[in-house]
Design a protein around this motif. Structure first.
Motif, PDB file in Angstrom:
ATOM      1  N   LEU A 263      35.682  35.845  37.131  1.00 24.25           N
ATOM      2  CA  LEU A 263      36.312  37.071  36.612  1.00 24.25           C
ATOM      3  C   LEU A 263      37.622  37.405  37.324  1.00 24.25           C
ATOM      4  O   LEU A 263      38.509  38.048  36.748  1.00 24.25           O
ATOM      5  N   HIS A 264      37.788  36.970  38.581  1.00 23.95           N
ATOM      6  CA  HIS A 264      39.053  37.220  39.283  1.00 23.95           C
ATOM      7  C   HIS A 264      40.203  36.474  38.619  1.00 23.95           C
ATOM      8  O   HIS A 264      41.355  36.898  38.715  1.00 23.95           O
ATOM      9  N   MET A 265      39.903  35.332  37.965  1.00 24.87           N
ATOM     10  CA  MET A 265      40.949  34.571  37.282  1.00 24.87           C
ATOM     11  C   MET A 265      41.405  35.248  36.000  1.00 24.87           C
ATOM     12  O   MET A 265      42.433  34.892  35.442  1.00 24.87           O
ATOM     13  N   MET A 266      40.617  36.219  35.546  1.00 27.69           N
ATOM     14  CA  MET A 266      40.972  36.908  34.312  1.00 27.69           C
ATOM     15  C   MET A 266      42.129  37.891  34.502  1.00 27.69           C
ATOM     16  O   MET A 266      42.843  38.210  33.552  1.00 27.69           O
ATOM     17  N   PHE A 267      42.328  38.361  35.721  1.00 22.51           N
ATOM     18  CA  PHE A 267      43.372  39.364  35.952  1.00 22.51           C
ATOM     19  C   PHE A 267      44.772  38.824  35.654  1.00 22.51           C
ATOM     20  O   PHE A 267      45.583  39.521  35.022  1.00 22.51           O
ATOM     21  N   PRO A 268      45.118  37.580  36.078  1.00 21.53           N
ATOM     22  CA  PRO A 268      46.435  37.046  35.678  1.00 21.53           C
ATOM     23  C   PRO A 268      46.566  36.898  34.166  1.00 21.53           C
ATOM     24  O   PRO A 268      47.643  37.137  33.610  1.00 21.53           O
ATOM     25  N   LEU A 269      45.489  36.513  33.486  1.00 20.11           N
ATOM     26  CA  LEU A 269      45.539  36.376  32.031  1.00 20.11           C
ATOM     27  C   LEU A 269      45.771  37.711  31.354  1.00 20.11           C
ATOM     28  O   LEU A 269      46.588  37.827  30.428  1.00 20.11           O
ATOM     29  N   LEU A 270      45.064  38.758  31.830  1.00 17.74           N
ATOM     30  CA  LEU A 270      45.237  40.086  31.236  1.00 17.74           C
ATOM     31  C   LEU A 270      46.619  40.655  31.535  1.00 17.74           C
ATOM     32  O   LEU A 270      47.193  41.374  30.712  1.00 17.74           O
TER      33      LEU A 270
ATOM     34  N   TYR B 256      49.284  38.881  31.729  1.00 17.92           N
ATOM     35  CA  TYR B 256      50.180  38.213  30.785  1.00 17.92           C
ATOM     36  C   TYR B 256      50.057  38.827  29.384  1.00 17.92           C
ATOM     37  O   TYR B 256      51.062  39.032  28.692  1.00 17.92           O
ATOM     38  N   VAL B 257      48.812  39.125  28.985  1.00 13.85           N
ATOM     39  CA  VAL B 257      48.608  39.778  27.685  1.00 13.85           C
ATOM     40  C   VAL B 257      49.324  41.122  27.661  1.00 13.85           C
ATOM     41  O   VAL B 257      49.945  41.496  26.655  1.00 13.85           O
ATOM     42  N   ASP B 258      49.250  41.853  28.754  1.00 15.79           N
ATOM     43  CA  ASP B 258      49.948  43.142  28.861  1.00 15.79           C
ATOM     44  C   ASP B 258      51.444  42.971  28.651  1.00 15.79           C
ATOM     45  O   ASP B 258      52.105  43.780  27.983  1.00 15.79           O
ATOM     46  N   ASN B 259      51.988  41.901  29.229  1.00 18.23           N
ATOM     47  CA  ASN B 259      53.421  41.617  29.081  1.00 18.23           C
ATOM     48  C   ASN B 259      53.773  41.287  27.632  1.00 18.23           C
ATOM     49  O   ASN B 259      54.825  41.685  27.122  1.00 18.23           O
ATOM     50  N   LEU B 260      52.870  40.553  26.955  1.00 20.68           N
ATOM     51  CA  LEU B 260      53.095  40.229  25.544  1.00 20.68           C
ATOM     52  C   LEU B 260      53.103  41.492  24.685  1.00 20.68           C
ATOM     53  O   LEU B 260      53.888  41.615  23.740  1.00 20.68           O
ATOM     54  N   ILE B 261      52.210  42.425  25.029  1.00 22.49           N
ATOM     55  CA  ILE B 261      52.157  43.696  24.282  1.00 22.49           C
ATOM     56  C   ILE B 261      53.464  44.464  24.457  1.00 22.49           C
ATOM     57  O   ILE B 261      54.010  45.008  23.497  1.00 22.49           O
ATOM     58  N   THR B 262      53.969  44.500  25.683  1.00 21.84           N
ATOM     59  CA  THR B 262      55.227  45.200  25.965  1.00 21.84           C
ATOM     60  C   THR B 262      56.370  44.634  25.133  1.00 21.84           C
ATOM     61  O   THR B 262      57.249  45.370  24.663  1.00 21.84           O
TER      62      THR B 262
ATOM     63  N   CYS C 186      39.918  30.183  45.299  1.00 21.94           N
ATOM     64  CA  CYS C 186      40.911  30.768  46.227  1.00 21.94           C
ATOM     65  C   CYS C 186      42.264  30.073  46.106  1.00 21.94           C
ATOM     66  O   CYS C 186      43.312  30.730  46.071  1.00 21.94           O
ATOM     67  N   GLU C 187      42.248  28.734  46.044  1.00 23.22           N
ATOM     68  CA  GLU C 187      43.508  27.993  45.951  1.00 23.22           C
ATOM     69  C   GLU C 187      44.249  28.332  44.662  1.00 23.22           C
ATOM     70  O   GLU C 187      45.481  28.427  44.644  1.00 23.22           O
ATOM     71  N   ILE C 188      43.504  28.515  43.581  1.00 25.54           N
ATOM     72  CA  ILE C 188      44.126  28.874  42.304  1.00 25.54           C
ATOM     73  C   ILE C 188      44.750  30.262  42.392  1.00 25.54           C
ATOM     74  O   ILE C 188      45.893  30.487  41.965  1.00 25.54           O
ATOM     75  N   LEU C 189      44.015  31.210  42.975  1.00 21.19           N
ATOM     76  CA  LEU C 189      44.471  32.600  42.989  1.00 21.19           C
ATOM     77  C   LEU C 189      45.615  32.844  43.971  1.00 21.19           C
ATOM     78  O   LEU C 189      46.383  33.781  43.801  1.00 21.19           O
ATOM     79  N   VAL C 190      45.737  32.001  45.015  1.00 17.21           N
ATOM     80  CA  VAL C 190      46.900  32.120  45.903  1.00 17.21           C
ATOM     81  C   VAL C 190      48.036  31.209  45.424  1.00 17.21           C
ATOM     82  O   VAL C 190      49.087  31.132  46.059  1.00 17.21           O
ATOM     83  N   GLU C 191      47.788  30.496  44.311  1.00 17.70           N
ATOM     84  CA  GLU C 191      48.786  29.650  43.657  1.00 17.70           C
ATOM     85  C   GLU C 191      49.306  28.553  44.579  1.00 17.70           C
ATOM     86  O   GLU C 191      50.505  28.222  44.577  1.00 17.70           O
TER      87      GLU C 191
ATOM     88  N   LEU D  88      42.817  23.985  34.023  1.00 16.15           N
ATOM     89  CA  LEU D  88      44.016  24.367  33.279  1.00 16.15           C
ATOM     90  C   LEU D  88      45.039  25.029  34.196  1.00 16.15           C
ATOM     91  O   LEU D  88      46.248  24.803  34.079  1.00 16.15           O
ATOM     92  N   PHE D  89      44.564  25.876  35.126  1.00 15.53           N
ATOM     93  CA  PHE D  89      45.469  26.521  36.076  1.00 15.53           C
ATOM     94  C   PHE D  89      46.184  25.468  36.915  1.00 15.53           C
ATOM     95  O   PHE D  89      47.383  25.589  37.194  1.00 15.53           O
ATOM     96  N   VAL D  90      45.449  24.456  37.329  1.00 15.97           N
ATOM     97  CA  VAL D  90      45.996  23.446  38.243  1.00 15.97           C
ATOM     98  C   VAL D  90      46.961  22.519  37.517  1.00 15.97           C
ATOM     99  O   VAL D  90      48.115  22.333  37.940  1.00 15.97           O
ATOM    100  N   PHE D  91      46.521  21.932  36.413  1.00 22.25           N
ATOM    101  CA  PHE D  91      47.315  20.916  35.735  1.00 22.25           C
ATOM    102  C   PHE D  91      48.588  21.471  35.107  1.00 22.25           C
ATOM    103  O   PHE D  91      49.636  20.815  35.140  1.00 22.25           O
ATOM    104  N   TRP D  92      48.523  22.673  34.536  1.00 22.72           N
ATOM    105  CA  TRP D  92      49.713  23.212  33.874  1.00 22.72           C
ATOM    106  C   TRP D  92      50.698  23.815  34.857  1.00 22.72           C
ATOM    107  O   TRP D  92      51.776  24.266  34.463  1.00 22.72           O
ATOM    108  N   ASN D  93      50.354  23.821  36.138  1.00 24.38           N
ATOM    109  CA  ASN D  93      51.297  24.259  37.165  1.00 24.38           C
ATOM    110  C   ASN D  93      51.733  23.118  38.080  1.00 24.38           C
ATOM    111  O   ASN D  93      52.456  23.346  39.050  1.00 24.38           O
ATOM    112  N   ASP D  94      51.291  21.905  37.766  1.00 25.10           N
ATOM    113  CA  ASP D  94      51.669  20.721  38.536  1.00 25.10           C
ATOM    114  C   ASP D  94      52.806  20.026  37.790  1.00 25.10           C
ATOM    115  O   ASP D  94      52.601  19.447  36.726  1.00 25.10           O
TER     116      ASP D  94
END
Length: 511
Positions: free
Chosen positions: A26-33, A35-41, A229-234, A276-282
């Motif tokens: 669920l912590h990984m959902m916050f970056p997705l939400l 981004y959705v917020d930005n799309l709404i804006t 943790c590694e994903i969330l600290v990017e 998906l987080f890892v590969f699309w940022n590599d």
């Protein structure tokens, strides 16, 4: 996939957030939400800010991120609103529990800050749970367990960096660290050889799992936490290493029958989503690594049965990496074609479609260039609103146009520039400049006829090496199949011969 043209749809139709979220922490959902917020804006998706805020607040309930939850509550109900009493009480309990866990693991935490003593314990093979208990520090297994609970608690509080460092310290207790570099003298070489001879298989750590001596289901959960943790600290390089560690541990436990087939399928599905987080940022070989993982038999089964929506990301990865594969080796042409063939085969087994998938289907299966042109226009909107693909929109559209052009050129020797511009959703002058750039960069064997305003294709020659490789690639498999079939025929012939002999004996007996 349906043969009928679907009715007009909005960008929200192709939003995969609701399908991906069940397979994410669920912590990984916050970056997705976010981004959705930005799309709404930017009016790119027909959702509301209040719905996204409500979703955030709901996700925050099981966590200990109480301050963040209060901020979202104010965002929903106004900055002057009074915070509910239960939220204030929860905040007090979180801080109280945090202090309890810190006190319960303080002895081990203090030892971790003493690098010299930690190194000494490692050299004496005492840097283990049992070794620390028998050392002068008398650190009990319960203290180590409390330290691990504190790491998880910090993670739930949103302190991912601290949790990451604590997980590293916890895992070190179950690992055999790599040997230090030896000096270039005889004594050092002798010492290194002696150390190597004394190392047993039992004590050797697995290099793909942080040198862990063994893996258990309990340590697998810790590795999942490490990856999160590694994903969330990017930290994407470390995240890739953590991804490999989880995959290796998972398959090791499966081979040892410590996970059921259903549990393994579920965890592979989770791993595909987290990857998906890892590969699309590599930016180096992330897409190639993603295609390789997704095409592995066990993980492909997870895609087709549990997560067919991941076909979008596999399709995009294949299209984006195809040209790089083409340049990477002498047999790149065959490899690129094989990528597309494998992708089409996967598409036939996946109950999922969207404009990106349909674009490839129109070109590679239906050879419908008109429909492919329409789908390509839709692809841009899908890419822009996808959290993982949005940064690749321009590159994808470029690669897609090249793909259309390649397929169109296979069936035409001369191509009118005006017609080509229509196929590529470009005007004639832009199409001409685009083709000139392809020819200049040696990506296209063709020339432009200025008088007839057309592109004249060159011959698509295939080297002898590529022809031999293509024709003999499956030779071992075909030979083995022939041997098996021949053996079956011989066995059947022998059985038939024995039947006839028995029938003849029975006739003689009756007479």
């Amino acid at each position: 996939m349906s043969e009928e043209t679907p009715p007009p749809t909005s960008t929200s139709t192709w939003d995969l957030t609701s399908k991906i979220s069940p397979h994410l922490d669920l912590h990984m959902m916050f970056p997705l939400l976010e981004y959705v917020d930005n799309l709404i804006t930017n009016d790119l998706i027909p959702y509301s800010h209040s719905d996204v805020a409500s979703a955030r607040l709901s996700l925050l309930q099981p966590t200990h991120m109480v301050d963040y939850a209060m901020d979202i509550y104010r965002e929903l109900h106004g900055m002057e609103v009074e915070i509910p009493k239960e939220m204030e009480e929860k905040k007090a309990k979180v801080y109280q529990r945090l202090e309890e866990l810190r006190d319960g693991s303080s002895v081990f935490d203090e030892l971790l800050s003493d690098e010299a003593e930690k190194t000494r314990l490692m050299q004496n093979n005492q840097w283990t749970v049992a070794g620390l208990q028998s050392s002068k520090y008398k650190i009990s297994p319960n203290t180590i367990t409390t330290y691990r609970e504190l790491a998880k608690f910090n993670y739930d509080c949103g302190d991912y960096q601290t949790a990451r460092e604590m997980i590293n310290s916890y895992l070190s207790l179950f690992a055999s660290p790599p040997a230090s570099n030896a000096e270039d003298d005889d004594d050092s070489q002798q010492q290194q050889q002696k150390s190597k001879d004394n190392t047993t298989a039992e004590n050797a750590g697995h290099p793909q799992m942080y040198h862990l001596r063994e893996i258990t289901t309990d340590l697998l959960r810790v590795l999942w936490g490490k990856l999160s943790c590694e994903i969330l600290v990017e930290s994407w390089e470390d995240a890739h290493r953590a991804l490999v560690a989880v995959k290796t541990a998972l398959e090791t436990l499966v081979s040892q029958s410590k996970l059921t087939a259903l549990e393994a399928l579920e965890q592979r599905t989770w791993l595909l989503h987290w990857s998906l987080f890892v590969f699309w940022n590599d930016s180096s070989k992330g897409l190639e690594n993603m295609v390789e993982l997704f095409k592995t038999e066990r993980y492909l089964q997870a895609v087709t049965t549990d997560a067919p929506h991941l076909l979008r990301y596999l399709t995009a990865a294949v299209l984006l990496s195809k040209r790089r594969v083409l340049k990477s080796s002498s047999a790149g042409g065959n490899e690129a074609r094989r990528l597309m063939k494998d992708l089409v085969r996967v598409m036939q087994h996946c109950d999922y479609t969207d404009p990106i998938v349909e674009f490839v289907d129109c070109l590679c299966v239906k050879f419908d260039f008109e429909m492919a042109q329409k789908k390509l226009a839709e692809c841009e909107a899908v890419l822009t609103t996808d959290f993982f693909l949005c940064k690749q929109t321009a590159l994808f559209m470029e690669e897609a146009r090249v793909f259309v052009f390649e397929n169109y050129c296979r069936i035409h020797h001369k191509i009118d520039l005006a017609a080509l511009g229509d196929k590529l959703a470009m005007d004639q002058s832009n199409a001409e400049r685009w083709i000139v750039d392809l020819i200049r960069n040696a990506l296209l064997d063709a020339k432009i006829d200025g008088e007839e305003r057309c592109v004249v294709m060159g011959g698509d020659s295939v080297s002898v090496y590529e022809q031999v490789m293509e024709k003999t690639r499956d030779l071992n498999v075909r030979s083995g199949s022939m041997v098996t079939n021949l053996g079956n025929l011989i066995a059947e012939a022998r059985k038939e011969k024995k039947k006839r002999e028995r029938a003849a004996l029975e006739e003689d007996y009756d007479d």
